[in-house]
Design a protein around this motif. Sequence first.
Motif, short mmCIF file in Angstrom:
data_model
loop_
_atom_site.label_atom_id
_atom_site.label_comp_id
_atom_site.label_asym_id
_atom_site.label_seq_id
_atom_site.Cartn_x
_atom_site.Cartn_y
_atom_site.Cartn_z
N THR A 50 1.64 6.74 -8.02
CA THR A 50 0.21 6.88 -7.75
C THR A 50 0.02 7.43 -6.34
OG1 THR A 50 0.02 4.67 -6.81
CG2 THR A 50 -0.27 4.87 -9.21
N LEU A 52 -1.37 5.86 -4.03
CA LEU A 52 -1.03 4.75 -3.14
C LEU A 52 0.49 4.68 -2.90
CD1 LEU A 52 -2.13 2.37 -1.54
CD2 LEU A 52 -1.88 0.98 -3.60
N ASP A 53 1.28 4.96 -3.93
CA ASP A 53 2.73 4.99 -3.77
C ASP A 53 3.15 6.07 -2.78
OD1 ASP A 53 3.09 2.94 -5.65
OD2 ASP A 53 3.28 4.37 -7.31
N ARG A 55 1.28 7.38 -0.42
CA ARG A 55 0.80 6.98 0.90
C ARG A 55 1.74 5.96 1.54
NH1 ARG A 55 -4.97 4.11 2.32
NH2 ARG A 55 -4.66 4.10 4.56
N ARG A 56 2.20 5.01 0.74
CA ARG A 56 3.12 3.99 1.24
C ARG A 56 4.42 4.63 1.74
NH1 ARG A 56 6.32 -0.33 -2.30
NH2 ARG A 56 7.04 -1.65 -0.62
N ARG A 59 3.70 6.47 5.07
CA ARG A 59 3.56 5.51 6.16
C ARG A 59 4.91 4.93 6.58
NH1 ARG A 59 -1.45 1.86 6.67
NH2 ARG A 59 -3.08 3.44 6.68
#
Length: 82
Positions: A50, A52-53, A55-56, A59
């Motif tokens: 996703t 979010l994955d 983005r993680r 980061r």
Amino acid sequence: MRKHLAPMAAEPTAADLAAIDTEWPLIAAELDVLDAEITMLYAEDHGGPTALDWRRLRRAEAGVIRAAAELADRTTGPRRAA
């Protein structure tokens, strides 16, 4: 059989532990990247990673860069302006 092996200490020395302690922020940041990469691999089985994955992972990679820069600053001392 080798006869000239250096004897191994049973436990780490104080210097070994100090070196690990100094490098621990970088080690932890690299473990965060590994964890994010593993999550991405598992996501492939469930429709793909996703946003979010991703983005993680970004980061975590940025955290490695920051930790490496901080470690380099600590080990080389303050920089002088040219």
